[in-house]
Design an enzyme around this catalytic site. Structure first.
Site, PDB file in Angstrom:
ATOM      1  N   THR A  29       0.829  -1.207   0.000  1.00 24.41           N
ATOM      2  CA  THR A  29       0.000   0.000   0.000  1.00 24.41           C
ATOM      3  C   THR A  29       0.863   1.256   0.000  1.00 24.41           C
ATOM      4  OG1 THR A  29      -1.688  -1.235   1.233  1.00 24.41           O
ATOM      5  CG2 THR A  29      -1.960   1.144   1.101  1.00 24.41           C
ATOM      6  N   ASP A  81       2.618   4.763   6.587  1.00 17.93           N
ATOM      7  CA  ASP A  81       3.016   3.360   6.567  1.00 17.93           C
ATOM      8  C   ASP A  81       1.787   2.481   6.423  1.00 17.93           C
ATOM      9  OD1 ASP A  81       4.712   1.190   6.627  1.00 17.93           O
ATOM     10  OD2 ASP A  81       5.673   1.723   8.521  1.00 17.93           O
ATOM     11  N   GLY A  82       2.014   1.215   6.152  1.00 21.58           N
ATOM     12  CA  GLY A  82       0.940   0.241   6.079  1.00 21.58           C
ATOM     13  C   GLY A  82       0.876  -0.563   7.368  1.00 21.58           C
ATOM     14  N   ALA A  83       0.070  -1.610   7.369  1.00 21.00           N
ATOM     15  CA  ALA A  83      -0.042  -2.488   8.535  1.00 21.00           C
ATOM     16  C   ALA A  83      -0.562  -3.842   8.083  1.00 21.00           C
ATOM     17  CB  ALA A  83      -0.974  -1.893   9.587  1.00 21.00           C
ATOM     18  N   ASP A  84      -0.158  -4.872   8.810  1.00 23.71           N
ATOM     19  CA  ASP A  84      -0.690  -6.207   8.556  1.00 23.71           C
ATOM     20  C   ASP A  84      -2.002  -6.415   9.298  1.00 23.71           C
ATOM     21  OD1 ASP A  84       1.517  -7.231   6.908  1.00 23.71           O
ATOM     22  OD2 ASP A  84       2.688  -6.982   8.735  1.00 23.71           O
ATOM     23  N   GLY A  96       5.443  -7.685   8.094  1.00 20.34           N
ATOM     24  CA  GLY A  96       5.354  -8.765   7.122  1.00 20.34           C
ATOM     25  C   GLY A  96       6.382  -8.649   6.011  1.00 20.34           C
ATOM     26  N   GLY A  97       6.783  -7.410   5.723  1.00 24.30           N
ATOM     27  CA  GLY A  97       7.804  -7.194   4.701  1.00 24.30           C
ATOM     28  C   GLY A  97       9.221  -7.222   5.241  1.00 24.30           C
ATOM     29  N   GLU A 103      10.919   0.882  10.056  1.00 25.45           N
ATOM     30  CA  GLU A 103       9.600   1.509  10.043  1.00 25.45           C
ATOM     31  C   GLU A 103       9.312   2.173  11.384  1.00 25.45           C
ATOM     32  OE1 GLU A 103       7.306  -1.444   6.867  1.00 25.45           O
ATOM     33  OE2 GLU A 103       7.177  -1.821   9.014  1.00 25.45           O
ATOM     34  N   LYS A 121      -7.597  -5.367   6.761  1.00 21.46           N
ATOM     35  CA  LYS A 121      -6.595  -5.280   7.828  1.00 21.46           C
ATOM     36  C   LYS A 121      -7.194  -4.950   9.189  1.00 21.46           C
ATOM     37  CE  LYS A 121      -3.597  -6.173   4.723  1.00 21.46           C
ATOM     38  NZ  LYS A 121      -2.527  -5.285   4.283  1.00 21.46           N
TER      39      LYS A 121
END
Length: 228
Positions: A29, A81-84, A96-97, A103, A121
């Site tokens: 994302t 940022d994204g999130a799992d 996850g990455g 981060e 999510k």
């Protein structure tokens, strides 16, 4: 799903103004967000960014975004940022990455952290996604045993037949604790273990989540309730 990521990315891009210094996390994302910013950069948007991963940095440079070194004094205006997983209270499970340490460093260097995600999510409790824990490679088996003594099942992340190596030259243990009822306690216990560098629990860090669903964009803050 790609359309939802694009929606979240475009909504987040509205927060970015000319002359800003921002933080960029990692993940699919965020990569879409970087592409949107790149389109705006071609139209004249002038920003500077700190990237949390080498992949993000490479993409940002390719999109025409000026990458700067990690700030030593002044705070970044905002980090994205994204999130799992995202639980109520904007408790996040990330990594996850494999870029969780950087981060977290970038998020801590910003005045505020905005999370981009699609509705998949959102969870009632963290833990369906295994908790990434960044560790020192030396003596990793002992570190894994210490984590398992806390009630988790730790698996060394692999790339093919070799251990996954983070941008910091560390390894990642993916730890299954089941539903994480007390993320604060778990983070504290795991972080104290010798050999552990950082956990993928991001607590009291995010100020807002921009979540895309089939019904549109939702702006969620820490005190908001949401239906999963």
């Amino acid at each position: 799903m790609d359309q939802l990521k694009r929606m979240a990315a475009e909504a987040a891009a509205e927060y970015v103004k000319d002359g800003m210094k921002i933080g960029l996390g990692s993940g699919s994302t965020v990569f879409e967000f970087v592409r949107v910013l790149g389109e705006k950069a071609k139209e004249g948007l002038n920003i500077q960014a700190v990237a949390a991963s080498r992949k993000t940095e490479a993409l940002a440079k390719a999109c025409g975004i000026h990458i700067i070194d990690f700030p030593t004094m002044e705070k970044l205006e905002v980090a994205f940022d994204g999130a799992d997983e995202i639980a109520p209270g904007l408790m996040l499970l990330k990594g996850g990455g494999g870029s969780l340490l950087r981060e977290k460093l970038v998020a801590a260097a910003a005045k505020r952290l905005v999370v981009l995600a699609d509705e998949s999510k959102l969870v009632e409790e963290l833990g369906a996604f295994k908790l990434p824990v960044e560790i020192i490679p030396f003596g990793w088996e002992t570190t894994a045993m210490r984590i398992e003594a806390l009630g988790g099942v730790a698996s060394l992340r692999q790339t093919g037949k070799s251990p996954f190596v983070s941008d910091n030259h560390n390894w990642i243990l993916d730890c299954d604790f089941g539903n994480i009822r007390d993320p604060y306690s778990l983070h504290e216990k795991v972080k104290k273990l010798v050999g552990v560098v950082e956990t993928g629990l991001f607590l009291d860090m995010a100020c807002e989540a921009i979540v895309a669903s089939k019904n549109g964009i939702h702006h969620i803050t820490k005190g908001d309730e949401f239906n999963v």
